[in-house]
Design a protein around this motif. Structure first.
Motif, PDB file in Angstrom:
ATOM      1  N   TRP A  78       3.633  -3.959   8.373  1.00 36.68           N
ATOM      2  CA  TRP A  78       4.152  -4.938   9.331  1.00 36.68           C
ATOM      3  C   TRP A  78       3.921  -6.363   8.814  1.00 36.68           C
ATOM      4  CZ3 TRP A  78       7.287  -5.132  13.323  1.00 36.68           C
ATOM      5  CH2 TRP A  78       7.150  -6.120  14.315  1.00 36.68           C
ATOM      6  N   ASP A  79       2.694  -6.623   8.333  1.00 40.60           N
ATOM      7  CA  ASP A  79       2.365  -7.950   7.816  1.00 40.60           C
ATOM      8  C   ASP A  79       3.190  -8.291   6.577  1.00 40.60           C
ATOM      9  OD1 ASP A  79       0.560  -8.199   9.838  1.00 40.60           O
ATOM     10  OD2 ASP A  79      -1.216  -7.787   8.624  1.00 40.60           O
ATOM     11  N   ASP A  80       3.367  -7.291   5.695  1.00 44.26           N
ATOM     12  CA  ASP A  80       4.160  -7.520   4.473  1.00 44.26           C
ATOM     13  C   ASP A  80       5.621  -7.816   4.805  1.00 44.26           C
ATOM     14  OD1 ASP A  80       2.006  -7.214   2.865  1.00 44.26           O
ATOM     15  OD2 ASP A  80       2.480  -5.170   2.206  1.00 44.26           O
ATOM     16  N   ILE A  81       6.111  -7.212   5.893  1.00 43.31           N
ATOM     17  CA  ILE A  81       7.478  -7.487   6.307  1.00 43.31           C
ATOM     18  C   ILE A  81       7.576  -8.932   6.799  1.00 43.31           C
ATOM     19  CG2 ILE A  81       9.214  -6.997   8.078  1.00 43.31           C
ATOM     20  CD1 ILE A  81       8.449  -4.033   7.842  1.00 43.31           C
ATOM     21  N   HIS A  82       6.644  -9.320   7.664  1.00 44.32           N
ATOM     22  CA  HIS A  82       6.703 -10.666   8.231  1.00 44.32           C
ATOM     23  C   HIS A  82       6.453 -11.750   7.189  1.00 44.32           C
ATOM     24  CE1 HIS A  82       7.454 -10.300  12.543  1.00 44.32           C
ATOM     25  NE2 HIS A  82       6.921  -9.106  12.418  1.00 44.32           N
ATOM     26  N   SER A  83       5.522 -11.485   6.278  1.00 47.26           N
ATOM     27  CA  SER A  83       5.194 -12.520   5.290  1.00 47.26           C
ATOM     28  C   SER A  83       6.266 -12.624   4.210  1.00 47.26           C
ATOM     29  CB  SER A  83       3.858 -12.194   4.633  1.00 47.26           C
ATOM     30  OG  SER A  83       4.020 -11.086   3.771  1.00 47.26           O
ATOM     31  N   GLY A  84       7.146 -11.612   4.138  1.00 47.76           N
ATOM     32  CA  GLY A  84       8.166 -11.628   3.088  1.00 47.76           C
ATOM     33  C   GLY A  84       7.692 -10.972   1.805  1.00 47.76           C
ATOM     34  N   LYS A  85       6.446 -10.507   1.784  1.00 46.09           N
ATOM     35  CA  LYS A  85       5.923  -9.862   0.593  1.00 46.09           C
ATOM     36  C   LYS A  85       6.725  -8.590   0.279  1.00 46.09           C
ATOM     37  CE  LYS A  85       1.542  -8.300  -1.352  1.00 46.09           C
ATOM     38  NZ  LYS A  85       1.443  -6.848  -1.161  1.00 46.09           N
ATOM     39  N   ALA A  86       7.183  -7.931   1.343  1.00 45.58           N
ATOM     40  CA  ALA A  86       7.949  -6.700   1.147  1.00 45.58           C
ATOM     41  C   ALA A  86       9.306  -6.963   0.501  1.00 45.58           C
ATOM     42  CB  ALA A  86       8.136  -5.981   2.477  1.00 45.58           C
ATOM     43  N   LEU A  87       9.782  -8.207   0.567  1.00 51.02           N
ATOM     44  CA  LEU A  87      11.034  -8.533  -0.107  1.00 51.02           C
ATOM     45  C   LEU A  87      10.817  -8.642  -1.611  1.00 51.02           C
ATOM     46  CD1 LEU A  87      12.488 -11.297   2.260  1.00 51.02           C
ATOM     47  CD2 LEU A  87      13.073  -8.873   2.203  1.00 51.02           C
ATOM     48  N   GLU A  88       9.645  -9.124  -1.981  1.00 49.86           N
ATOM     49  CA  GLU A  88       9.316  -9.271  -3.402  1.00 49.86           C
ATOM     50  C   GLU A  88       8.977  -7.913  -4.009  1.00 49.86           C
ATOM     51  OE1 GLU A  88       9.271 -12.055  -5.231  1.00 49.86           O
ATOM     52  OE2 GLU A  88       9.830 -13.393  -3.583  1.00 49.86           O
ATOM     53  N   ASP A  89       8.143  -7.169  -3.281  1.00 51.84           N
ATOM     54  CA  ASP A  89       7.668  -5.888  -3.789  1.00 51.84           C
ATOM     55  C   ASP A  89       8.029  -4.829  -2.758  1.00 51.84           C
ATOM     56  OD1 ASP A  89       6.386  -3.772  -4.897  1.00 51.84           O
ATOM     57  OD2 ASP A  89       4.357  -4.475  -4.469  1.00 51.84           O
ATOM     58  N   SER A  90       9.254  -4.311  -2.863  1.00 54.79           N
ATOM     59  CA  SER A  90       9.782  -3.491  -1.779  1.00 54.79           C
ATOM     60  C   SER A  90       9.073  -2.149  -1.631  1.00 54.79           C
ATOM     61  CB  SER A  90      11.285  -3.280  -1.973  1.00 54.79           C
ATOM     62  OG  SER A  90      11.551  -2.667  -3.220  1.00 54.79           O
ATOM     63  N   ALA A  91       8.423  -1.673  -2.703  1.00 53.70           N
ATOM     64  CA  ALA A  91       7.738  -0.382  -2.607  1.00 53.70           C
ATOM     65  C   ALA A  91       6.662  -0.413  -1.524  1.00 53.70           C
ATOM     66  CB  ALA A  91       7.118  -0.006  -3.951  1.00 53.70           C
TER      67      ALA A  91
END
Lengths: 339, 314
Positions: free
Chosen positions: A122-135
């Motif tokens: 959830w945090d990675d989605i909000h911070s945008g980290k999941a856009l950089e490292d989608s895995a």
């Protein structure tokens, strides 16, 4: 376009399945004996998966010996670069909670562990980290107890999925070859081949597909969203689908839908379940589906983490698995076998 | 038997240590490969059949004569939809039918053919029973734990540890159907789909590639190496297929013993050359895997053929 109010089936996802290579237990045992000792704090690990590559079997999240950190003394430099860009091994971050006793294993608070892992997603989605490292969207956890006296390994996987409430509904899903025109399918296959053959992108499991009016297809990283939006092209949200089923997407789509909604506020989502046959893009096996999500506005509040599900089924039921490796690890048995 | 195997291993190990590896190609003369040729053939396999990849394996088991990132080849999650043993039964049944057809014109033999026919009728019903039995045996043995042999009294019973109700996740978006079963054969409810990790290592002593099998059962739990033998052609099980330490991975794995590989490959190469096909060394592994398919006929690993071997391969 279909009206959202009319009764649509719920979009159902095929659960992820785990496979643990024998080498994982060998390395965990030696880590436990030589390095960790009674320290039972969680250890970050990597799992590996690949798109479905056969019409009859799904792919799995696999743990190998290199999923675990090496024992520092062993050459740290040597292993690091080896599996970079391996198309058959997309690395997924995970956490192992290995307890010291069987009682400790059963006493673990599984709900909170799952929740904690889901919060990271959830945090990675909000911070945008999941856009950089989608895995990071497919983050997983495993709880285990390694009984090194009897060489029994108890374990249980969870693949945390943020629950959409109400659930997403399915407008339609069919083979990509039917959804696309023959020219589009050809261009898309070629673009996928390029993506999968490049060391830089082969193990990037989530991506954007944009199909122009002249049928040409482009694949981009999630972080390049700005380049795709609003140019009038058809847009598909693609992901490596481990599942082989003809009417259902696999588990990784779940958190992906959440990301698409949270980051870009899209409620009608066309997704591409990317699958291969013998290592090559197969538009007959790959699926294109259309999902509708309706989510309350409160969902945008960073602090209210949605519910999560995802403990793995074992033979149709929720429960631990156990493997006994005495024949491969017990010095007495090895000696007898060698005599 | 096992001792002699050990002695041979020790002997082999010593020879491997003191001999330098082959540098001159003897691919056409002896059907063997040098280390460099193994890398060339492996690179070609990986590029043509992308489900295969190079791996480095356990750092402690690394062979100095191979590049660190190209120690061996592996393809994972290869389906094996049925047991080799049951396929052979059906094949024999089909063979019987052909024989009967040949004899059909002969009135005198027709009476002779009659009892055969009834026997076959029985067999029509029987094979599914046989395969069913095999399937049953496997699924029962393999579920709780993979090395659940007779003498293992330590297998824990997980039923005691039923999870508390609060963990039951009611989620309408989780596909609840037993998705494992979805593509099983329709004729019965027995799960037969195993999967295999198939790896190819370089055997320095025999100077040929060597194939290793790691099996997983229907619920994707490790399969005892002995059960792997059910997926090996019965001509080869327990003879050419042995259970040994993997050179790059931990644990015991089933392997096709390479002692005859050079000779077989030489024969295949000779047949090709007699037909005017000039075999290239980078195609070695395609030919090799084609030949290995006769040993493990139901494990559907990937190898594309650049040229036809025709009927001569058998």
């Amino acid at each position: 376009m279909a009206d959202a109010s009319e009764k649509k089936p719920i979009l159902q996802f095929a659960p992820f399945q785990s496979v643990v290579d024998e080498g994982f237990w060998h390395r965990l045992s030696s880590l436990k004996l030589n390095k960790l000792g009674i320290d039972d704090s969680p250890v970050p690990i990597s799992g590996f998966y690949a798109p479905c590559s056969h019409a009859q079997v799904s792919n799995h999240l696999t743990l190998l010996s290199e999923s675990l950190p090496t024992e520092a003394s062993e050459q740290a430099a040597c292993t690091s670069s080896v599996s970079l860009g391996n198309r058959n091994k997309c690395s997924v971050p995970g956490t192992i909670y290995n307890t010291n006793t069987l009682e400790g294993y059963h006493a673990l608070d599984k709900q909170s562990l799952l929740k904690a892992e889901a919060k990271k997603i959830w945090d990675d989605i909000h911070s945008g980290k999941a856009l950089e490292d989608s895995a990071a969207l497919s983050r997983f956890l495993i709880i285990s107890f390694a009984d090194l006296k009897k060489w029994n390994f108890y374990y249980w996987f969870a693949f945390p999925a943020l629950v959409l409430e109400p659930a997403a509904t399915l407008v339609g899903i069919k083979p990509a070859s039917q959804w696309l025109s023959p020219e589009e399918a050809e261009y898309l296959s070629a673009a996928c081949r390029e993506w999968r053959n490049s060391n830089l992108t082969a193990d990037v499991p989530f991506f954007l597909v944009s199909i122009a009016s002249d049928s040409s297809a482009t694949i981009r990283h999630l972080k390049d969203w700005e380049a795709c939006k609003g140019n009038g092209h058809k847009l598909l949200f693609g992901f490596y689908d481990p599942c082989h089923l003809p009417h259902n997407p696999g588990w990784p789509l779940r958190n992906y839908l959440t990301l698409i909604f949270i980051k870009w506020n899209i409620r009608r989502i066309h997704f591409l379940c990317y699958r291969e046959n013998r290592g090559f893009a197969d538009m007959g096996l790959s699926l294109v589906g259309e999902a509708l999500i309706s989510v309350p506005e409160v969902w945008k509040d960073l602090n209210s983490v949605p519910n999560a599900v995802g403990w793995e089924y074992n033979m149709g039921k929720k429960g631990s698995k156990c493997v006994n490796l005495a024949k491969a690890m017990d010095p007495t048995k090895l000696a007898i076998a060698a005599a | 038997m096992v001792l002699s195997q050990k002695l041979h291993e020790a002997f082999k190990g010593t020879v491997e240590r003191i001999t330098s590896h082959r540098t001159v190609s003897a691919f056409k003369e002896k059907g063997v490969l040098s280390v460099t040729e193994f890398i060339i053939a492996g690179d070609n396999l990986v590029s043509k059949c992308p489900t295969w990849s190079w791996e480095s394996g356990e750092p402690s088991k690394r062979k100095p004569y191979l590049p660190a990132e190209k120690q061996f080849l592996i393809t994972r999650n290869v389906p094996c939809l049925r047991r080799a043993a049951s396929v052979e039964e059906e094949y024999e049944a089909a063979g019987g039918e052909v024989l009967l057809d040949n004899e059909d014109n002969d009135g005198w033999l027709a009476t002779h053919g009659k009892p055969r026919e009834t026997k076959e009728d029985e067999e029509d019903n029987l094979p599914s029973m046989d395969s069913l039995e095999i399937g049953k045996k496997n699924s029962i043995q393999s579920i709780p734990s993979y090395f659940g042999g007779e003498e293992d009294e330590d297998i824990p019973d997980m039923a005691e540890y039923e999870e508390p109700d609060n963990l039951i996740e009611t989620d309408p978006a989780t596909l609840q159907s037993t998705y494992l079963v979805a593509h099983e054969p329709d004729d019965d409810n027995i799960l037969r789909t195993r999967t295999y990790d198939v790896s190819i290592t370089y055997d320095k002593y025999y100077q040929t590639p060597r194939v290793w099998l790691t099996g997983y059962d229907e619920s994707r739990m490790l399969l005892r190496p002995e059960l792997v033998l059910e997926d090996v052609s019965q001509d080869h099980a327990r003879k050419t297929v042995t259970i040994e330490d993997h050179p790059h991975l931990p644990g015991k794995h089933a392997s096709v013993h390479p002692c005859r590989h050079g000779a077989v490959m030489k024969k295949i190469i000779d047949v090709l050359m007699s037909r005017g096909v000039e075999p290239e060394v980078d195609k070695y592994l395609f030919l090799f895997l084609k030949f290995v398919a006769s040993v493990i006929p139901t494990i559907e690993y990937d190898y594309t053929m650049d040229f036809d071997l025709g009927s001569s391969s058998r």
